[in-house]
Every structure is written in structure tokens, then in C-alpha cells.
Write a protein that holds these residues in place. Structure first.
Motif, PDB file in Angstrom:
ATOM      1  N   GLN A 141     -12.206 -17.720 -13.990  1.00 30.31           N
ATOM      2  CA  GLN A 141     -11.039 -17.006 -14.058  1.00 30.31           C
ATOM      3  C   GLN A 141     -11.342 -15.433 -14.450  1.00 30.31           C
ATOM      4  O   GLN A 141     -11.648 -15.506 -15.861  1.00 30.31           O
ATOM      5  N   ARG A 142     -11.201 -14.399 -13.874  1.00 28.92           N
ATOM      6  CA  ARG A 142     -11.177 -12.996 -14.476  1.00 28.92           C
ATOM      7  C   ARG A 142     -10.229 -12.118 -14.332  1.00 28.92           C
ATOM      8  O   ARG A 142      -9.277 -12.436 -13.382  1.00 28.92           O
ATOM      9  N   ARG A 143      -9.981 -11.491 -15.177  1.00 24.16           N
ATOM     10  CA  ARG A 143      -8.942 -10.266 -15.147  1.00 24.16           C
ATOM     11  C   ARG A 143      -9.786  -9.040 -14.275  1.00 24.16           C
ATOM     12  O   ARG A 143     -10.490  -8.531 -15.016  1.00 24.16           O
ATOM     13  N   GLU A 144      -9.123  -8.698 -13.364  1.00 30.39           N
ATOM     14  CA  GLU A 144      -9.606  -7.680 -12.740  1.00 30.39           C
ATOM     15  C   GLU A 144      -8.669  -6.468 -12.701  1.00 30.39           C
ATOM     16  O   GLU A 144      -7.501  -6.506 -12.387  1.00 30.39           O
ATOM     17  N   PRO A 145      -9.075  -5.209 -12.658  1.00 28.32           N
ATOM     18  CA  PRO A 145      -8.170  -4.145 -12.709  1.00 28.32           C
ATOM     19  C   PRO A 145      -7.726  -3.899 -11.121  1.00 28.32           C
ATOM     20  O   PRO A 145      -8.419  -4.148 -10.179  1.00 28.32           O
ATOM     21  N   VAL A 146      -6.544  -3.681 -10.883  1.00 27.00           N
ATOM     22  CA  VAL A 146      -5.858  -3.420  -9.671  1.00 27.00           C
ATOM     23  C   VAL A 146      -4.846  -2.181  -9.852  1.00 27.00           C
ATOM     24  O   VAL A 146      -4.248  -1.700 -11.002  1.00 27.00           O
ATOM     25  N   ILE A 147      -4.445  -1.374  -8.823  1.00 26.27           N
ATOM     26  CA  ILE A 147      -3.651  -0.284  -8.765  1.00 26.27           C
ATOM     27  C   ILE A 147      -2.145  -0.649  -8.520  1.00 26.27           C
ATOM     28  O   ILE A 147      -1.795  -1.340  -7.662  1.00 26.27           O
ATOM     29  N   HIS A 148      -1.227  -0.351  -9.376  1.00 24.31           N
ATOM     30  CA  HIS A 148       0.185  -0.410  -9.399  1.00 24.31           C
ATOM     31  C   HIS A 148       0.603   1.020  -9.098  1.00 24.31           C
ATOM     32  O   HIS A 148       0.064   2.030  -9.564  1.00 24.31           O
ATOM     33  N   VAL A 149       2.046   1.050  -8.547  1.00 24.03           N
ATOM     34  CA  VAL A 149       2.630   2.203  -8.420  1.00 24.03           C
ATOM     35  C   VAL A 149       4.021   2.060  -8.986  1.00 24.03           C
ATOM     36  O   VAL A 149       4.617   1.130  -8.746  1.00 24.03           O
ATOM     37  N   ASP A 150       4.780   3.226  -9.498  1.00 23.81           N
ATOM     38  CA  ASP A 150       5.851   3.110  -9.880  1.00 23.81           C
ATOM     39  C   ASP A 150       6.792   3.772  -8.822  1.00 23.81           C
ATOM     40  O   ASP A 150       6.743   4.849  -8.396  1.00 23.81           O
ATOM     41  N   MET A 151       7.449   2.673  -8.275  1.00 27.15           N
ATOM     42  CA  MET A 151       8.365   3.062  -6.978  1.00 27.15           C
ATOM     43  C   MET A 151       9.552   3.923  -7.542  1.00 27.15           C
ATOM     44  O   MET A 151      10.318   4.380  -6.644  1.00 27.15           O
ATOM     45  N   ASP A 152      10.234   3.810  -8.710  1.00 25.61           N
ATOM     46  CA  ASP A 152      11.108   4.796  -9.323  1.00 25.61           C
ATOM     47  C   ASP A 152      10.570   6.277  -9.665  1.00 25.61           C
ATOM     48  O   ASP A 152      11.321   6.850 -10.002  1.00 25.61           O
ATOM     49  N   SER A 153       9.385   6.416  -9.462  1.00 24.36           N
ATOM     50  CA  SER A 153       8.638   7.611  -9.704  1.00 24.36           C
ATOM     51  C   SER A 153       9.584   8.884  -8.689  1.00 24.36           C
ATOM     52  O   SER A 153       9.735   8.861  -7.624  1.00 24.36           O
ATOM     53  N   PRO A 154       9.854  10.061  -9.489  1.00 27.78           N
ATOM     54  CA  PRO A 154      10.313  11.312  -8.657  1.00 27.78           C
ATOM     55  C   PRO A 154       9.485  11.812  -7.511  1.00 27.78           C
ATOM     56  O   PRO A 154       9.722  12.575  -6.674  1.00 27.78           O
ATOM     57  N   ARG A 155       8.228  11.383  -7.677  1.00 31.06           N
ATOM     58  CA  ARG A 155       7.094  11.887  -6.739  1.00 31.06           C
ATOM     59  C   ARG A 155       7.225  11.138  -5.441  1.00 31.06           C
ATOM     60  O   ARG A 155       6.670  11.594  -4.600  1.00 31.06           O
ATOM     61  N   ILE A 156       7.914  10.087  -5.380  1.00 34.89           N
ATOM     62  CA  ILE A 156       8.264   9.205  -4.256  1.00 34.89           C
ATOM     63  C   ILE A 156       9.401   9.452  -3.465  1.00 34.89           C
ATOM     64  O   ILE A 156      10.559   9.648  -4.155  1.00 34.89           O
ATOM     65  N   GLY A 157       9.177   9.551  -2.099  1.00 32.38           N
ATOM     66  CA  GLY A 157      10.580   9.744  -1.422  1.00 32.38           C
ATOM     67  C   GLY A 157      10.598  11.114  -0.630  1.00 32.38           C
ATOM     68  O   GLY A 157       9.838  11.848  -0.702  1.00 32.38           O
ATOM     69  N   GLY A 158      11.091  10.788   0.677  1.00 36.38           N
ATOM     70  CA  GLY A 158      10.978  11.781   1.673  1.00 36.38           C
ATOM     71  C   GLY A 158       9.812  11.713   2.672  1.00 36.38           C
ATOM     72  O   GLY A 158       8.814  10.874   2.422  1.00 36.38           O
ATOM     73  N   GLU A 159       9.610  12.680   3.551  1.00 33.15           N
ATOM     74  CA  GLU A 159       8.624  12.668   4.509  1.00 33.15           C
ATOM     75  C   GLU A 159       7.692  13.540   3.893  1.00 33.15           C
ATOM     76  O   GLU A 159       6.469  13.744   4.709  1.00 33.15           O
ATOM     77  N   SER A 160       7.591  14.373   2.951  1.00 37.62           N
ATOM     78  CA  SER A 160       6.531  15.391   2.490  1.00 37.62           C
ATOM     79  C   SER A 160       5.565  14.587   1.284  1.00 37.62           C
ATOM     80  O   SER A 160       6.179  13.587   0.855  1.00 37.62           O
ATOM     81  N   GLY A 161       4.461  15.154   1.038  1.00 33.14           N
ATOM     82  CA  GLY A 161       3.705  14.483   0.292  1.00 33.14           C
ATOM     83  C   GLY A 161       2.452  13.859   1.068  1.00 33.14           C
ATOM     84  O   GLY A 161       2.161  13.851   2.167  1.00 33.14           O
TER      85      GLY A 161
END
Length: 257
Positions: free
Chosen positions: A114-134
Motif C-alpha cells: 500500500q502506497r500513498r500517492e499524490p492526486v489532484i483535488h479541486v475546491d468546488m466552492d472556489s470563486p474561480r469556478i462557475g459560468g462558461e468563461s475560463g
């Protein structure tokens, strides 16, 4: 509030990220944590200072962006359009460039271990998320977008930098390279600032190290980092000039109203 979830190309197939810099996105800060893996870039633009970590047991390197808690002298935010702020530097610290992404870990079995491997998480409450732009995170067929590849590289730099920071600072302390630094800043004749509670690398102590000490630092990969920290203090003068220019521009704008 935060809502960290594991990033994947099914649940987040259409995810787009606003990549600008503004107060809304947490860009208006006077300090930004930085890591050894980015020192070579950071020291070209910003003063690198050290401060005690929360446990007072070690050090954290920070880039000085301004002389007050919420003063970022590299961020120009038009009052009429704060979403169109401009960062006036060629390099932006990784912690502020990573957007809503961070490193998480999951257990993965490999060869019966068993190994701990790094993975990417995202904060879905970030103000950078939302809308069609980006910037799209994934390509239409599900592969990583160039933007996500860049984010992965930034997160890797943070992860690797955090992994070596404690060892680096312990070795600096062993060789008495770390010293307190109190900065007396004169913006104008009637405006003086004092920054206390910070540390830096003593250039004289660094120059006086014997061959054995230099070899240990170099073999560990830390010698260049010590020089980067020491050399970066020259950027204090440039930061003062930015402060003076901002005051002058604010006075001019006020007079024109």
C-alpha cells in the motif's frame, strides 16, 4: 468554506477555471509562501524572507509582495473593473498560481504494498469556478488540457518543495546561516515602516563556510537555495519604488477627481 473533491474527467468534464488575479481570488496579499523548488524564479522578482512556522519549530519561506497584510504591490486592480487586474511581474508564486487545485493523497496498492500517492483535488466552492468563461480543465475527448498539465507541474513543484524544506532549514540552522532581519523602510520622509519577526540567510556566514560544510550543502542540493535567499533581499529597493509609485499615482488620481 471549501469543498475539496478528487478531480476526474467524468464529473468535471466541462469544468472551466477563471485564471486571472484579483482580490476576489485571494491575490491581494502582502506575503505568499514559496518553496525551494521555485526560489530561482522567485528571487528574480521578490524578496524572500523566512518566518517561523505555526509550531515555532521550523521556518517557512515567503515572498514579500507588499508592506501590509493586504497590500500586493504587484497587483494592479482597476477600480472600475477589478476582474481585469494585472500582475506586474514575469513570475507569480506557485501558491497563487495553482488556482482552486491542491495536492491530496490516496492509498494505492502496488506489488502488494500500500502506497500513498499524490492526486489532484479541486475546491468546488472556489470563486474561480462557475459560468462558461475560463480555461477548460479537460479536452473534449477526456484528456488533460494544457492548462491542467501546467497546474500539475505547479502542484508538483509545491509538493516537492514542501518535502525538502524542513531538511534544508535544519541544515541552514546547523551551519548558523539563519539570522533575524529587521527592515527599516523609508517610503518618504514622513512615512517609515518597520518589518520585524523575519529571518534571512547571513551572506557573511555563508561565505565563511569551510569546504566540508559547503560540500554537505551542495550534495544535498541546498547551497544554491541559500544564495537565492540572500541575493533576493536586493529586491526590497524595487518594492519600495513600487510603493512610492503607487502612492504617487493614487495622489494624482485623487487630484484629478
Amino acid at each position: 468554506m471549501t469543498n475539496h473533491v478528487l478531480l476526474n474527467n467524468i464529473d468535471h468534464a466541462n469544468l472551466k477555471i477563471k485564471t486571472g488575479h484579483a482580490s476576489l481570488y485571494g491575490s491581494r496579499v502582502g506575503l505568499a509562501p514559496v518553496f525551494p523548488t521555485e526560489f530561482s524564479e522567485v528571487q528574480r522578482e521578490y524578496p524572500i524572507l523566512l518566518r517561523r512556522d505555526k509550531e515555532q519549530s521550523g521556518y517557512q519561506a515567503v515572498a514579500l509582495l507588499g508592506f501590509a497584510e493586504n497590500e500586493n504591490l504587484f497587483l494592479d486592480e482597476p477600480s472600475h473593473s477589478p476582474d481585469h487586474a494585472v500582475w506586474r511581474a514575469d513570475y507569480i508564486p506557485c501558491i497563487l498560481e495553482r488556482g482552486p487545485f491542491l495536492i491530496g493523497f490516496r492509498e494505492q496498492e502496488s506489488g502488494g504494498v500500500q502506497r500513498r500517492e499524490p492526486v489532484i483535488h479541486v475546491d468546488m466552492d472556489s470563486p474561480r469556478i462557475g459560468g462558461e468563461s475560463g480555461e477548460p480543465v479537460f479536452l473534449p475527448h477526456g484528456g488533460n488540457s494544457p492548462y491542467l498539465e501546467r497546474i500539475a507541474s505547479i502542484l508538483k513543484s509545491i509538493h516537492e518543495g514542501m518535502a525538502i524544506s524542513d531538511e534544508m532549514f535544519k541544515l541552514f540552522s546547523e551551519f548558523n546561516l539563519i539570522e533575524p532581519v529587521n527592515l527599516d523602510i523609508e517610503i518618504h520622509r514622513d512615512e517609515k515602516l518597520k518589518l520585524a519577526g523575519y529571518f534571512t540567510v547571513n551572506e557573511e556566514a555563508l561565505a565563511e563556510l569551510d569546504g566540508a560544510a559547503l560540500k554537505r550543502l551542495n550534495d544535498a542540493g541546498f547551497l544554491a537555495y541559500a544564495y537565492f535567499i540572500a541575493a533576493s533581499l536586493g529586491n526590497i529597493r524595487r518594492l519600495i519604488q513600487r510603493k512610492r509609485l503607487r502612492i504617487m499615482n493614487a495622489s494624482k488620481a485623487s487630484a484629478e477627481q
